[in-house]
Design an enzyme around this catalytic site. Structure first.
Site, PDB file in Angstrom:
ATOM      1  N   ALA A   1       0.820  -1.208   0.000  1.00 27.88           N
ATOM      2  CA  ALA A   1       0.000   0.000   0.000  1.00 27.88           C
ATOM      3  C   ALA A   1       0.857   1.263   0.000  1.00 27.88           C
ATOM      4  O   ALA A   1       2.085   1.201   0.064  1.00 27.88           O
ATOM      5  CB  ALA A   1      -0.928  -0.018   1.212  1.00 27.88           C
ATOM      6  N   HIS A   2       0.197   2.407  -0.041  1.00 27.01           N
ATOM      7  CA  HIS A   2       0.924   3.674  -0.146  1.00 27.01           C
ATOM      8  C   HIS A   2       1.777   3.956   1.095  1.00 27.01           C
ATOM      9  O   HIS A   2       1.390   3.672   2.198  1.00 27.01           O
ATOM     10  CB  HIS A   2      -0.010   4.855  -0.439  1.00 27.01           C
ATOM     11  CG  HIS A   2      -1.180   5.029   0.441  1.00 27.01           C
ATOM     12  ND1 HIS A   2      -2.166   5.952   0.186  1.00 27.01           N
ATOM     13  CD2 HIS A   2      -1.569   4.403   1.579  1.00 27.01           C
ATOM     14  CE1 HIS A   2      -3.077   5.900   1.116  1.00 27.01           C
ATOM     15  NE2 HIS A   2      -2.746   4.972   1.972  1.00 27.01           N
ATOM     16  N   ASN A   3       2.945   4.491   0.820  1.00 26.46           N
ATOM     17  CA  ASN A   3       3.865   4.935   1.866  1.00 26.46           C
ATOM     18  C   ASN A   3       4.478   3.819   2.692  1.00 26.46           C
ATOM     19  O   ASN A   3       5.093   4.068   3.728  1.00 26.46           O
ATOM     20  CB  ASN A   3       3.182   5.961   2.790  1.00 26.46           C
ATOM     21  CG  ASN A   3       2.754   7.180   1.999  1.00 26.46           C
ATOM     22  OD1 ASN A   3       1.588   7.347   1.659  1.00 26.46           O
ATOM     23  ND2 ASN A   3       3.715   8.000   1.623  1.00 26.46           N
TER      24      ASN A   3
END
Lengths: 339, 339, 339
Positions: C237-239
């Site tokens: 997922a993001h980050n």
């Protein structure tokens, strides 16, 4: 894009406290923002960074205003206001209108002149594509499907025949919509394929994450209602219905004919068995397995805690005899209470 | 396609009770069927809809005939007979024979004249494609692979080099066959890639769901025997062997060198560790983890029940000390029994 | 490729015991190897096959030399030495340099003359591709992305705009890099999209398995450090940040902003919740759910054992009242100890 704070405040509908002529050109985190950036404070865990921020402006709740050393944009819902600010500062690049010369079009397609069909796409017979739609590189759209106005298929998306996709839907790369459901009938130990004759219907403002798959219905349709948000690598089986404005995190699997209510939130990696119903406003936590219908709103969970392997092994082994433990406990209670 | 009931009954091998001249043109559910539709009753849960159906005909068991208000097609296995009826009424559209001008072909390919190679495909050197095979838009078939007669790759499928795919195999969009297995050797904390030199071999009549991945073997081959049915988003690691006529639901992960028997059924989201064997006729329920070989046919499960989060949290916390509870219970038993 | 044992030993850095002129042309298993094949013995479970092997040579530890009936290549880490031997005997086929005429290139691309861009690819504006890079059939590379020297995207890979991919990275088919993270803000029951403005940055020598997805960051970047190895169908997922030389098995889901240390090993199907940290040298076993930060190296697990369904059902039901059992056990203890 650069905006004066006065413009930004107006666009996102917030009250501005500070210099209206300050210019903002990007977003950043509270810690990293410089004077050209707007940031936000929504989660109280980050409040400690507020007093030290060097941002051009901070989107925050009125209650946090006193600790803000720079310009403030006051919002009841700072995260939603931040979303609007980020969109205002980063408008989507305008796609080239028209059909790339390498795209392959079938017969009887109806493609709006304002739509964009990217390179290496295949648009089969009878497909309709609405105004402003963007079909990115390498997408395949099957016979007689419909893509609504403003909808974007980012790249390498496959939409199988007869799928109905609404307006302003955002479909990320690798998504498959309308593949056959897993319909097989056993006869004498062998599997006969059950033709999958329904469609997929997707409402307006839906978002579908990368490599998610949504199977077509067996007889009736698989349906995602408006505003549903799906993360990456979700599997939606045939004849599932997902209610409006429900959000589902990555790697969830939803078995056939499950009905999920409106405004639900399903955590990552959860599983939902088939032929059951989940009420509106239900939350299921990560990696839980829903084995029965859920009739009441609330938060639901299954699973066991993470432990150092050595401790876990001992508990794991005991679980095998949990029923036996329960019976022995009951027997002891009877014995003690009889004394 | 429209068929007289007499024709339909003959095609699917059922006895007809009712007007042989009735015309059927589609399938529907018991509840929604009109006079032009055939439907079926297999699951007793739907028996309550039988007396009110307005279908043109119902496929059912002889024992349900008395409650059927319309024409009946009597079958021992109504679901299998329905599958045949649905196929008879919905023949697959005939694909255009030949090679689309946008397809890119390597050297020394052997493509049967009755096969169809769709737009934007890439067929690399030495690939052989059998009679009647259908290679849908955007597929990539790697060097020296073989695609059997009647096999269909629907769209955006990737088949890596040297893969062997049998006859009448159905591969849904986004599938990857023959990608490298996860072979890495640790040396001083860094990973060295272990070349993956085996192939994937897929038997006849296999079906593979959207975005499923099947890795090539490390030295020997990864094998799916005939009649295996895989749902969407399944991961089959290197050197796995899946026995004939086994069915695997969505999101299952199968680790390297696991051997699954024939006629098995693996529930959605289950995990199967590597280097183990599962006997024939084993069922594993959804989201269970198979950590050891299973030698006996039967149904196997792991996991804990879904509960409202507040109740679950308390049980979840207790699980951490289950071994301690078991020891304390044993101690109490000893004490009581010694008295 | 055929090599004399003398050459092979030199290339993989092992001591040779046996005829240096023996010729080896392939790898095989201990059981199946013939005189033209090299094999290896790393796992003691296979030691029983050593004395009967007909291999041309066996890579093994010095301690196993006494039981080796054929030529031996002595290595401290036979599996790593085998990996080198397999690579030496099976050099990757040389890709054709240059740009296939069906590839579509944007403006201002910088593609090294020694790179290979395959058929049906789309390379958007401003993309830079380094020396010796291989972009396989059907790949899409988004605007302003960078692909390092020697990196290979096998087929049908999608790299979204502004992604930074290092050198000698290997990306298997169907992978999506840089798709939007799942950023949504709730306002009055509806979801507003939060623009995803960060990038994906991938270090050198990373491998990414088929159909894995890696989302771009929301504000800052999603980062895979050098030497990370990801199996198939992983969701990042993001980050998220994954530390150097960590290896993650298939079907793992990693939620937003999780930070995984260096030299970690995450088992198949595990889940990692967001906004937590995992220390270096942590192992998580298959299908475990990490719900909190892990600060100490070690092996961690969750889950319950697989059992025959009938036994499991009884234990499963008891889990619902585990807290109650714990309280009743405590009450009994108090009562007994008070007597």
């Amino acid at each position: 894009m650069a905006l004066a704070l006065r413009e930004l405040a107006a666009q996102i509908g917030t009250e501005l406290v500070g210099d209206p002529d300050g210019v903002i050109s990007r977003v950043a985190t509270l810690q990293d923002a410089g004077p050209d950036a707007v940031t936000f404070l929504a989660n109280p865990a980050y409040r400690r960074y507020l007093s030290g921020t060097r941002a051009g402006a901070v989107i925050l709740r009125r209650g946090d205003l006193g600790h803000c050393p720079v310009a403030a944009l006051i919002a009841e819902n700072p995260y939603a206001a931040y979303a609007r600010a980020a969109a205002a500062l980063n408008p989507a690049p305008t796609a080239t209108r028209g059909i790339h010369p390498t795209a392959v079009l079938g017969t009887n397609t109806r493609i709006d002149a304002s739509a964009s069909i990217g390179p290496q796409c295949v648009v089969e017979d009878g497909v309709r594509i609405g105004p402003g739609a963007y079909i990115g590189p390498g997408c395949v759209i099957g016979t007689d499907s419909e893509i609504g106005a403003g909808t974007r298929l980012m790249a390498n998306v496959t939409v199988c025949h007869d799928s109905m996709i609404g307006r302003n839907v955002l479909v990320h790369p690798g998504v498959v919509i309308g593949s056959d459901g897993f319909g097989i009938a056993n006869e004498g130990g062998r599997w006969i394929k059950v033709p999958q004759l329904g469609r997929v219907r997707i409402g307006d403002e839906v978002e579908i994450g990368a490599n998610t798959t949504i199977d077509r219905g067996a007889i009736e349709d698989t349906v995602l209602e408006e505003g549903v948000k799906l993360d990456n690598q979700i599997q939606v089986a045939h004849n599932v219905r997902i209610g409006a404005h429900s959000a589902i995190a990555g790697c969830v699997g939803i078995a056939g004919s499950a009905r999920i209510g409106r405004h639900c939130a399903i955590g990552g990696g959860a599983g939902i068995l088939g032929h059951l119903e989940i009420a509106d406003h239900v939350q299921v936590t990560a990696m839980s397995l829903v084995t029965r219908s859920i009739h009441e709103p609330g938060v639901y969970s299954s699973g066991t805690p993470l432990q150092p392997n050595e401790q876990w092994r001992r508990n794991f082994a005991r679980f095998r005899r949990l029923d036996d433990m329960a019976r022995r406990l009951r027997a002891l209670e009877k014995k003690i209470n009889a004394e």
